[in-house]
Design a protein around this motif. Structure first.
Motif, short mmCIF file in Angstrom:
data_model
loop_
_atom_site.label_atom_id
_atom_site.label_comp_id
_atom_site.label_asym_id
_atom_site.label_seq_id
_atom_site.Cartn_x
_atom_site.Cartn_y
_atom_site.Cartn_z
N ASP A 115 0.95 7.07 2.15
CA ASP A 115 -0.13 7.93 2.62
C ASP A 115 -1.38 7.13 2.97
O ASP A 115 -2.07 7.42 3.96
N ASP A 116 -1.67 6.12 2.16
CA ASP A 116 -2.82 5.25 2.45
C ASP A 116 -2.58 4.48 3.74
O ASP A 116 -3.51 4.29 4.55
N ILE A 157 -7.51 -4.78 0.04
CA ILE A 157 -7.39 -3.79 1.10
C ILE A 157 -8.25 -4.18 2.30
O ILE A 157 -7.84 -4.03 3.46
N GLN A 192 -12.60 -3.72 -3.58
CA GLN A 192 -11.33 -3.57 -2.88
C GLN A 192 -11.06 -4.75 -1.95
O GLN A 192 -10.77 -4.57 -0.77
N LYS A 247 -0.88 5.41 6.35
CA LYS A 247 -1.11 6.30 7.48
C LYS A 247 -2.61 6.48 7.74
O LYS A 247 -3.05 6.55 8.89
N ALA A 248 -3.38 6.54 6.66
CA ALA A 248 -4.83 6.71 6.81
C ALA A 248 -5.46 5.48 7.45
O ALA A 248 -6.33 5.60 8.32
N TYR A 249 -5.02 4.30 7.04
CA TYR A 249 -5.57 3.07 7.62
C TYR A 249 -5.21 2.98 9.11
O TYR A 249 -6.03 2.55 9.94
N ASN A 294 -14.47 9.49 1.85
CA ASN A 294 -13.80 8.50 1.01
C ASN A 294 -12.35 8.25 1.43
O ASN A 294 -11.56 7.72 0.64
N SER A 295 -12.00 8.62 2.63
CA SER A 295 -10.62 8.46 3.10
C SER A 295 -10.32 7.02 3.51
O SER A 295 -11.22 6.22 3.77
N GLY A 296 -9.03 6.73 3.59
CA GLY A 296 -8.62 5.42 4.07
C GLY A 296 -8.98 5.21 5.52
O GLY A 296 -9.28 4.08 5.95
N VAL A 327 0.85 -1.20 0.00
CA VAL A 327 0.00 0.00 0.00
C VAL A 327 0.88 1.25 0.00
O VAL A 327 1.97 1.24 0.60
#
Length: 363
Positions: free
Chosen positions: A125-126, A262, A259, A128-130, A321-323, A122
């Motif tokens: 940035d993704d 993920i 997805q 960190k969002a998760y 729509n963020s991670g 991943v």
């Protein structure tokens, strides 16, 4: 540990489970598959249903959770509430696990997996969002569904209410600074409307309804009338749970299908966290000679999450729509199957747990 003690414990656990409850995992599995399929083929219907919400609390799911919680609230003995503090061990386990251990282990697992094991799968940035979404889940202990898990494990209804009430009170003051600390975000905005509405819908209203029902039943037939009534409506809890699972997976059916990788990557540390936190609390309760009716709910409260609050904060801080929002939604999807497995583990290990209590060790 004697063989007689083990057999007796198993028999007690078995007697507590009705025919429908014994196959609950089957109904939930079917509900998951049906939910994903219905969400795929009838997206407009479920998009409309998912939009029926106030302050990020879906009203359809709220009604179903209310139906699940109400039967247990009838068993709350208000005259015993003043004695709940006489047995502080269960409360100690609940509070230490929820506020001093769980948020930090969730953050640690998020970093370990998404900045370690999954680093090549991943974007940074993704990742960190998760991690942020996982932290929000870890800092939001359960308010509503724990009543369902407690009921399915024959937990002490009165003590479960005390555990949840104190947890909720601490959450009002501790959630925002704890999230700010772990996320490194100074301006965490707590959606008070979501928090207060959820507590009102899932705790206060069913508690008042249960108290009214209990008073009427005691007046007409005593404790036997209460037991007969709760026995008759117990299937409502199971049906409400199965329909809730169907709706949750239908709401997210498209995301699951588009997805899948993920979803799996986020689910792995969440499952490890749930099992690890439960195991720690459950073994602590047994080792500390806490009765299973108190110890099991104490462990399950720490394992379950207040997903409405986590989702609402993720959306307000990071966007729909963020991670981070996706991670909190995966938490919703993972929680019910995992919690049902842990409920089954509690009921299956009842003999092992209670034999320690029966061995003559002082409590």
């Amino acid at each position: 540990m004697s063989a007689q003690c083990e057999v007796t414990g198993r028999r007690a656990a078995g007697d507590a489970m009705g025919t429908f409850e014994r196959y609950l995992s089957v109904w939930v599995a079917l509900a998951i598959m049906a939910g994903i399929a219905l969400g795929k083929f009838f997206p407009d219907i479920f998009e409309w249903l998912s939009g029926l919400e106030v302050a990020s609390v879906n009203l359809v799911v709220a009604v179903l959770i209310w139906a699940m919680v109400y039967p247990m609230m009838i068993n709350v003995d208000f005259s015993s509430l003043r004695h709940a503090g006489d047995k502080p061990k269960g409360l100690t386990i609940t509070l230490v696990i929820n506020w001093l251990i769980k948020p930090f282990t969730m953050a640690g697992l998020g970093v370990l997996f998404f900045q370690g094991f999954f680093a090549g799968l991943v974007p940074p940035d993704d990742a960190k969002a998760y991690i942020a979404g996982m932290i929000l889940l870890g800092a939001a202990p359960c308010t509503a569904m724990v009543f369902v898990w407690s009921q399915l494990t024959d937990g002490d209804a009165t003590y479960t209410l005390v555990q949840v009430a104190i947890n909720d009170l601490i959450m009002v003051f501790a959630f925002a600074p704890l999230v700010a600390l772990l996320l490194g975000v100074a301006d965490v905005i707590v959606p008070w409307q979501t928090l207060l509405l959820s507590v009102g819908l899932y705790v206060v209203i069913p508690l008042l309804a249960g108290a009214f029902t209990r008073r009427r039943l005691l007046g007409s037939g005593g404790e036997q009338a209460v037991e007969r009534f709760t026995g008759r409506i117990k299937p409502v809890t199971i049906i409400g749970l199965v329909v809730t699972v169907l709706l949750l997976f239908a709401f997210q059916g498209e995301r699951i299908l588009t997805q899948p990788l993920i979803i799996v990557l986020i689910a792995i540390p969440l499952i490890i966290q749930s099992v690890g936190i439960f195991g720690l609390a459950y073994l602590w309760a047994r080792g500390w000679n806490v009765p299973i009716g108190i110890g099991a709910p104490a462990a399950l409260i720490g394992t379950s999450n207040f997903f409405e609050l986590a989702v609402a904060v993720a959306i307000s801080l990071f966007g729909l729509n963020s991670g981070a929002a996706l991670a909190t939604v995966v938490g919703v999807l993972v929680e019910v199957p995992v919690m049902l497995a842990l409920v089954k583990l509690v009921n299956g290990s009842r003999g092992w747990y209670e034999c320690r209590m029966a061995s003559g060790i002082s409590t």
